[in-house]
Design a protein around this motif. Structure first.
Motif, short mmCIF file in Angstrom:
data_model
loop_
_atom_site.label_atom_id
_atom_site.label_comp_id
_atom_site.label_asym_id
_atom_site.label_seq_id
_atom_site.Cartn_x
_atom_site.Cartn_y
_atom_site.Cartn_z
N LYS A 80 60.33 -22.91 -27.26
CA LYS A 80 59.89 -22.36 -25.99
C LYS A 80 59.24 -23.49 -25.20
O LYS A 80 58.20 -24.01 -25.57
CB LYS A 80 58.91 -21.21 -26.21
CG LYS A 80 59.55 -20.04 -26.90
CD LYS A 80 58.58 -18.94 -27.17
CE LYS A 80 59.25 -17.81 -27.94
NZ LYS A 80 58.32 -16.76 -28.30
N LYS A 126 67.19 -17.76 -23.07
CA LYS A 126 66.39 -16.85 -22.26
C LYS A 126 65.53 -17.66 -21.30
O LYS A 126 65.06 -18.74 -21.64
CB LYS A 126 65.49 -16.00 -23.17
CG LYS A 126 64.62 -15.00 -22.45
CD LYS A 126 63.79 -14.21 -23.44
CE LYS A 126 62.85 -13.26 -22.73
NZ LYS A 126 61.97 -12.56 -23.66
N ASP A 153 62.19 -16.75 -19.17
CA ASP A 153 61.17 -15.73 -18.94
C ASP A 153 60.42 -16.05 -17.65
O ASP A 153 59.68 -17.04 -17.58
CB ASP A 153 60.21 -15.70 -20.12
CG ASP A 153 59.30 -14.49 -20.10
OD1 ASP A 153 59.08 -13.92 -19.01
OD2 ASP A 153 58.80 -14.11 -21.17
N ASN A 183 58.01 -14.34 -16.24
CA ASN A 183 56.57 -14.06 -16.32
C ASN A 183 55.78 -15.22 -16.89
O ASN A 183 54.74 -15.59 -16.37
CB ASN A 183 56.31 -12.80 -17.16
CG ASN A 183 56.89 -11.56 -16.51
OD1 ASN A 183 56.97 -11.48 -15.29
ND2 ASN A 183 57.32 -10.61 -17.31
#
Length: 91
Positions: free
Chosen positions: A77, A58, A60, A62
């Motif tokens: 992350k 993923k 992201d 934002n």
């Protein structure tokens, strides 16, 4: 009244490394290819001693975090700006 003397301030280490727009665009394109192709790559990450091997699951927009799944199925992350290099795995 006594004059105040300035204490020398420590130079703060940058939170993320400085890179030019070309490098960032190249990393972005590579991340998109890796995610779309579900490819396993080696990621060199700023302020991290060991390299991270895995697939991008993923991205992201934002939070600017890239989710990388390693071989143990752990999700790491990593901030986009902390990714220094993406390389192929040598077998």
């Amino acid at each position: 009244m006594a004059a105040k003397t300035k204490t020398p301030t420590k130079k703060k280490e940058p939170k993320h490394p400085d890179r030019d727009e070309f490098d960032l665009e190249e990393i972005t394109n590579t991340l998109i290819e890796v995610m779309d192709g579900n490819q396993i790559k080696i990621f060199t990450i700023y302020k991290r001693d060991d390299q991270l091997t895995g697939t991008v699951t993923k991205m992201d927009a934002n939070t600017k975090l890239i989710h990388i799944k390693d071989k143990y199925m752990n999700i790491h992350k990593v901030h986009f700006l902390d990714i220094l290099k993406i390389s192929d795995i040598d077998y």
